[in-house]
Design an enzyme around this catalytic site. Structure first.
Site, PDB file in Angstrom:
ATOM      1  N   LYS A  73       5.128  -2.086   7.973  1.00 36.16           N
ATOM      2  CA  LYS A  73       6.128  -1.240   7.347  1.00 36.16           C
ATOM      3  C   LYS A  73       7.461  -1.970   7.365  1.00 36.16           C
ATOM      4  O   LYS A  73       7.971  -2.303   8.434  1.00 36.16           O
ATOM      5  CB  LYS A  73       6.202   0.057   8.156  1.00 36.16           C
ATOM      6  CG  LYS A  73       7.095   1.132   7.616  1.00 36.16           C
ATOM      7  CD  LYS A  73       6.808   2.428   8.369  1.00 36.16           C
ATOM      8  CE  LYS A  73       7.719   3.549   7.975  1.00 36.16           C
ATOM      9  NZ  LYS A  73       7.397   4.793   8.683  1.00 36.16           N
ATOM     10  N   GLU A 106       5.163   3.075  -0.402  1.00 34.69           N
ATOM     11  CA  GLU A 106       6.586   2.876  -0.632  1.00 34.69           C
ATOM     12  C   GLU A 106       7.320   4.177  -0.380  1.00 34.69           C
ATOM     13  O   GLU A 106       6.813   5.260  -0.662  1.00 34.69           O
ATOM     14  CB  GLU A 106       6.797   2.440  -2.086  1.00 34.69           C
ATOM     15  CG  GLU A 106       8.245   2.200  -2.430  1.00 34.69           C
ATOM     16  CD  GLU A 106       8.402   1.452  -3.743  1.00 34.69           C
ATOM     17  OE1 GLU A 106       7.389   1.145  -4.374  1.00 34.69           O
ATOM     18  OE2 GLU A 106       9.553   1.199  -4.116  1.00 34.69           O
ATOM     19  N   GLY A 107       8.490   4.055   0.173  1.00 32.37           N
ATOM     20  CA  GLY A 107       9.321   5.243   0.382  1.00 32.37           C
ATOM     21  C   GLY A 107      10.763   4.802   0.378  1.00 32.37           C
ATOM     22  O   GLY A 107      11.062   3.634   0.153  1.00 32.37           O
ATOM     23  N   THR A 108      11.670   5.718   0.657  1.00 28.52           N
ATOM     24  CA  THR A 108      13.080   5.330   0.638  1.00 28.52           C
ATOM     25  C   THR A 108      13.421   4.393   1.784  1.00 28.52           C
ATOM     26  O   THR A 108      14.349   3.622   1.703  1.00 28.52           O
ATOM     27  CB  THR A 108      13.986   6.562   0.746  1.00 28.52           C
ATOM     28  OG1 THR A 108      13.359   7.466   1.628  1.00 28.52           O
ATOM     29  CG2 THR A 108      14.194   7.188  -0.598  1.00 28.52           C
ATOM     30  N   TYR A 109      12.650   4.474   2.898  1.00 28.66           N
ATOM     31  CA  TYR A 109      12.900   3.581   4.020  1.00 28.66           C
ATOM     32  C   TYR A 109      12.553   2.145   3.675  1.00 28.66           C
ATOM     33  O   TYR A 109      13.058   1.216   4.273  1.00 28.66           O
ATOM     34  CB  TYR A 109      12.056   4.027   5.228  1.00 28.66           C
ATOM     35  CG  TYR A 109      10.588   4.048   4.881  1.00 28.66           C
ATOM     36  CD1 TYR A 109       9.847   2.879   4.919  1.00 28.66           C
ATOM     37  CD2 TYR A 109       9.973   5.222   4.435  1.00 28.66           C
ATOM     38  CE1 TYR A 109       8.522   2.878   4.535  1.00 28.66           C
ATOM     39  CE2 TYR A 109       8.654   5.229   4.054  1.00 28.66           C
ATOM     40  CZ  TYR A 109       7.930   4.054   4.100  1.00 28.66           C
ATOM     41  OH  TYR A 109       6.626   4.037   3.702  1.00 28.66           O
ATOM     42  N   GLY A 110      11.631   1.960   2.725  1.00 23.36           N
ATOM     43  CA  GLY A 110      11.173   0.614   2.414  1.00 23.36           C
ATOM     44  C   GLY A 110       9.742   0.604   1.924  1.00 23.36           C
ATOM     45  O   GLY A 110       9.310   1.530   1.236  1.00 23.36           O
ATOM     46  N   LEU A 111       9.005  -0.438   2.311  1.00 29.40           N
ATOM     47  CA  LEU A 111       7.660  -0.645   1.781  1.00 29.40           C
ATOM     48  C   LEU A 111       6.638  -0.755   2.902  1.00 29.40           C
ATOM     49  O   LEU A 111       6.976  -1.084   4.028  1.00 29.40           O
ATOM     50  CB  LEU A 111       7.623  -1.957   0.989  1.00 29.40           C
ATOM     51  CG  LEU A 111       8.621  -2.088  -0.162  1.00 29.40           C
ATOM     52  CD1 LEU A 111       8.672  -3.531  -0.641  1.00 29.40           C
ATOM     53  CD2 LEU A 111       8.243  -1.155  -1.297  1.00 29.40           C
ATOM     54  N   ILE A 148       0.809  -1.215   0.000  1.00 31.75           N
ATOM     55  CA  ILE A 148       0.000   0.000   0.000  1.00 31.75           C
ATOM     56  C   ILE A 148       0.844   1.268   0.000  1.00 31.75           C
ATOM     57  O   ILE A 148       0.302   2.366  -0.077  1.00 31.75           O
ATOM     58  CB  ILE A 148      -0.977   0.043   1.195  1.00 31.75           C
ATOM     59  CG1 ILE A 148      -0.241  -0.231   2.501  1.00 31.75           C
ATOM     60  CG2 ILE A 148      -2.126  -0.936   1.000  1.00 31.75           C
ATOM     61  CD1 ILE A 148      -1.081  -0.010   3.735  1.00 31.75           C
ATOM     62  N   ASP A 187       8.033  16.166  10.291  1.00 30.40           N
ATOM     63  CA  ASP A 187       7.656  15.875   8.904  1.00 30.40           C
ATOM     64  C   ASP A 187       6.143  15.764   8.766  1.00 30.40           C
ATOM     65  O   ASP A 187       5.640  14.862   8.107  1.00 30.40           O
ATOM     66  CB  ASP A 187       8.353  14.588   8.440  1.00 30.40           C
ATOM     67  CG  ASP A 187       8.300  14.416   6.920  1.00 30.40           C
ATOM     68  OD1 ASP A 187       8.117  15.436   6.212  1.00 30.40           O
ATOM     69  OD2 ASP A 187       8.418  13.272   6.443  1.00 30.40           O
TER      70      ASP A 187
END
Lengths: 474, 331
Positions: free
Chosen positions: A52, A28-33, A26, A151
């Site tokens: 996460k 996604e980012g630079t940290y992961g999924l 659902i 953030d």
């Protein structure tokens, strides 16, 4: 201990995975999924869980510091308006961490977009006020525990779907959050780039330290966006390292709020960019502050009064979360409620917000399968094309290595208030203390699946659990 | 976080002395059982934090290679070993000029870890380094494992190998309240409460400096697992105050803060706690290298009797991670 399943065949899935039915990706980012899963445990049967996954840190320096920070903060905090960490899992195969949260069906990014693109109507006053109140309530809790989020943006503000917590706001994504016992260095010094649209002017002007006022600025921006369905200050980001000066973002702010002056903001003259870039910043003069016309609020209204206090230039004069909760705006009709999405007043039309799209082509390790998994339920397939185009632009959060101790603010923390009979905490469970028990009893029966429907236009970018900033041109 | 009351430290990591004894005895006995079953106590740790037992003893028993088991450590020897390495943490942190907070967190991580494991299962030298490394990460003073390892001539791979295990063993409860920060707060407060003049300020500075050293000592005892950090600070300040011939009337100061906090506890309860902390500190004995040698030999014998095979396995295991250090391991 040693519960590593037999290697070979590439399918050494961790044992804890059996607790879940994986529905798909659902976010996604630079940290992961981020995955959506359903609990198979009896105690929580069919409860929706967002998982996460943090990638292991690339530079061969152990467990991701972002993951460690997010977990350790979430372990300490508990508030109705803050996302709840229910479990931490480790995938022994690739040493990655998986954080399991109560699943929230909506987020403010999607709520706002739904109104802008589908409903073509502004969000009703009750919903705006309830969302804002709960956001402030969660933030007040964080700030009084000396945590700055750093953030805040619509996609990080989650809203619970059907169930006993329907319409409850949950602040999410603590990867950049910090405890500020000691002064905090700017994120940019850690090589982290975050969304600039919600960034406070003191940071844009190069302030050296964060205060909780930066979060309140972001809340002001989000409040305005809830009213107008458009980001208030949509500057064009300068992409450079390290810490580029974001002139366009400041310019967008000045256009709406007028130019800051030393009378209104005495410490302004000490800010690095104000001093060094006189020609650009001090040169421009905008003198007609038009915030009220921009957000379509009468200048004498309580809503405008609160908004303008959040968007106060001087961080020391900016309203705090606890002051904001006491503001007249929240004491006038319609009063804020717990279920922000459904007003208890008759006559208010209830908007049905779409369910989060789920990409069923990605498995728990993050590998994209060409063929979708056989699904255990009637889940709508997400738009594959958009899933494939998910490209993150945000560099990995990583800290550097200042060996020098930072100055400490003296206080009596953990002081005499800690004088107490030592509580007899529960012992560690056996030899495998990894599994932090799921604390909340009585899983609510989510019946979201029936509501889930195909949202063909949306894809899955910015689905609330993401950190990335995709281009959002309207 | 400012609120120790709602912290995981208070909830999960403050115990009674009986509980400490129970946990340590259990860990010790488990290691002894492992020794009897497998002929060695050392557990292998994979990068991912999973732990494996040594090969069963059966084979070698059948071959008649082994007649008697090596001697294991008893609980008090384990205790000495822990104190020795906790002291080492202080030395390493001092050498790196890390702030006190890092040292404090690292020691607490180390203490928490060895409530669940015996030193015979995981060598304290490795765990010590990993605790310092994790503490640096948490306190935003990030130092790479390589840099840390280099600074003290240790293979940085052991730091990384144990990281997940250490984090797991602490249930990721990583925010720690150490008694250092509140020294400043209490001393400032004393100056206000007793309306100290400028000519007196240097005395309070001395009081503060010595209190830090006193806190250092109490960090090596069980006190941080038994008492809230504020009490450790007060006990240290009281000892420092006594050593300076009574800069302030300490009893009166305690009364002042108790009345201000409207604490449900009485001054006598507080004094009982402070006395208990003092008693632990006065009993503290940091073992010398010489004393350690005997215990360490015993540890080597029981944890790693076939260290030859071990190093081979370790090499194999770390192959995919540490290309740089491969072959020059200091182990």
């Amino acid at each position: 201990m040693g519960d590593r399943s037999a290697a070979g065949g590439g399918s050494n899935r961790p044992a804890w995975l059996q607790q879940y039915d994986l529905l798909g990706k659902i976010g996604e980012g630079t940290y992961g999924l981020v995955f959506l899963a359903r609990s198979k445990l009896q105690s929580n049967l069919d409860k929706s869980i967002a998982i996460k996954k943090f990638k292991q840190s690339k530079d061969g320096d152990g467990v991701s510091p972002t993951a460690i920070r997010e977990i350790m903060l979430l372990r300490e905090i508990s508030n109705e308006n803050v996302v709840k960490l229910v479990n931490v899992h480790i995938n022994h195969a690739d040493m990655s961490l998986y954080l399991a949260f109560d699943y929230a069906e909506h987020d403010l990014y999607e709520v706002i977009r739904h109104h802008r693109e589908r409903v073509n109507q502004s969000i009703n006053q009750y919903t705006v006020k309830s969302l804002l109140w709960q956001l402030l309530n969660g933030l007040n809790y964080l700030h009084s525990n000396w945590i700055i989020h750093r953030d805040l943006k619509p996609s990080n503000i989650l809203v619970m779907g059907d169930g006993d917590e329907q319409g409850v706001v949950k602040i999410a994504d603590f990867g950049l959050a910090r405890v500020y016992q000691a002064p905090l260095k700017p994120l940019s010094e850690n090589g982290v780039v975050v969304t600039i649209w919600y960034r406070a002017p003191e940071l844009l002007l190069g302030a050296k330290h964060y205060t909780s006022a930066v979060d309140m600025w972001a809340v002001g921006c989000i409040f305005a966006e809830l009213l107008t369905l458009r980001p208030l200050f949509q500057g064009i980001e300068v992409k450079a390292n390290p810490n580029p000066f974001q002139l366009d973002q400041l310019d967008k702010i000045f256009k709406v709020l007028g130019h800051p002056t030393q009378e209104k903001w005495p410490t302004l003259v000490h800010l690095p960019h104000w001093q060094s870039d006189q020609q650009h910043i001090q040169g421009h003069k905008y003198d007609s502050p038009g915030l009220h016309s921009y957000v379509n609020l009468p200048p004498k209204s309580v809503g405008y009064s609160l908004l303008s206090k959040m968007l106060e230039y001087d961080p020391r004069k900016r309203i705090t979360a606890s002051q904001a909760l006491e503001h007249e705006y929240f004491r006038t009709d319609p009063l804020p409620g717990r279920n922000s999405l459904v007003s208890c007043q008759p006559g208010e039309k209830t908007v049905n917000y779409p369910a989060r799209p789920v990409d069923v082509t990605t498995d728990f390790e993050g590998t994209t399968n060409v063929q979708p998994h056989p699904m255990s339920s009637g889940h709508a397939m997400a738009n594959n094309a958009s899933a494939a185009s998910l490209v993150s632009t945000r560099p990995v959060a990583r800290s550097q290595l200042p060996l020098v101790g930072m100055p400490r603010l003296p206080n009596l923390h953990g002081g005499i208030s800690g004088y107490n009979i030592p509580p007899h905490g529960p012992g560690m469970a056996g030899l495998n203390p990894t599994n932090i028990p799921i604390q909340r009893g009585g899983g609510q029966a989510h019946s979201q699946q029936q509501l889930r429907r195909k949202d063909s236009g949306s894809g899955i970018q910015n689905s609330g659990y993401t950190l990335q900033q995709k281009s959002r041109r309207f | 976080m400012a609120d120790f009351q709602s912290s995981t430290q208070r909830k999960n990591w403050i115990f009674s002395s009986d509980q400490l004894l129970e946990k340590r005895t259990a860990a010790n006995q488990r290691a002894v059982l492992t020794l009897q079953k497998y002929g060695a106590t050392r557990l292998e740790v994979d990068l991912d934090g999973s732990v494996k037992y040594p090969f069963p003893l059966l084979d070698s028993m059948e071959n008649g290679e082994r007649h008697s088991l090596p001697k294991h450590l008893n609980c008090s020897e384990e205790q000495l070993m822990r104190v020795f390495y906790e002291h080492k943490i202080q030395e390493v942190c001092l050498a790196f000029r890390f702030p006190h907070k890092i040292q404090g967190s690292a020691i607490l991580y180390f203490k928490r870890f060895y409530l669940q494991w015996s030193v015979m299962e995981h060598h304290p030298k490795h765990i010590m380094l990993t605790c310092i490394y994790a503490s640096c990460k948490v306190e935003e003073n990030h130092v790479s494992a390589e840099e840390l390892g280099k600074g003290i001539q240790q293979d940085h791979q052991v730091i990384l190998n144990n990281e997940m295990l250490v984090l797991q063993s602490m249930k990721f409860d990583l925010i720690v309240y150490a008694p250092y920060r509140s020294i400043e707060g209490f001393v400032d407060d004393m100056e206000d409460s007793f309306q100290v003049g400028n000519d007196q300020l240097h005395k309070f500075q001395e009081l503060k400096e010595m209190a830090k050293l006193e806190v250092d000592k109490s960090m090596l005892t069980d006190a941080p697992l038994l008492f809230p950090p504020g009490q450790l600070t007060l006990a240290a300040l009281r000892r420092s105050n006594d050593a300076h011939g009574g800069v302030i009337d300490f009893q009166r100061y305690l009364e002042i803060i108790l009345s201000r906090e409207q604490s449900p506890h009485t001054i006598s309860e507080l004094i009982v706690s402070l006395n208990a902390i003092d008693a632990l500190v006065s009993k503290l004995k940091i073992p010398s290298m010489k004393e350690m040698r005997h215990i360490d030999r015993k540890l080597t014998n029981c944890s790693d009797p076939s260290s030859h095979d071990e190093s081979k396995k370790r090499e194999k295991r770390s192959k995919h991670k540490s290309k740089k250090t491969h072959g020059k391991s200091t182990k």
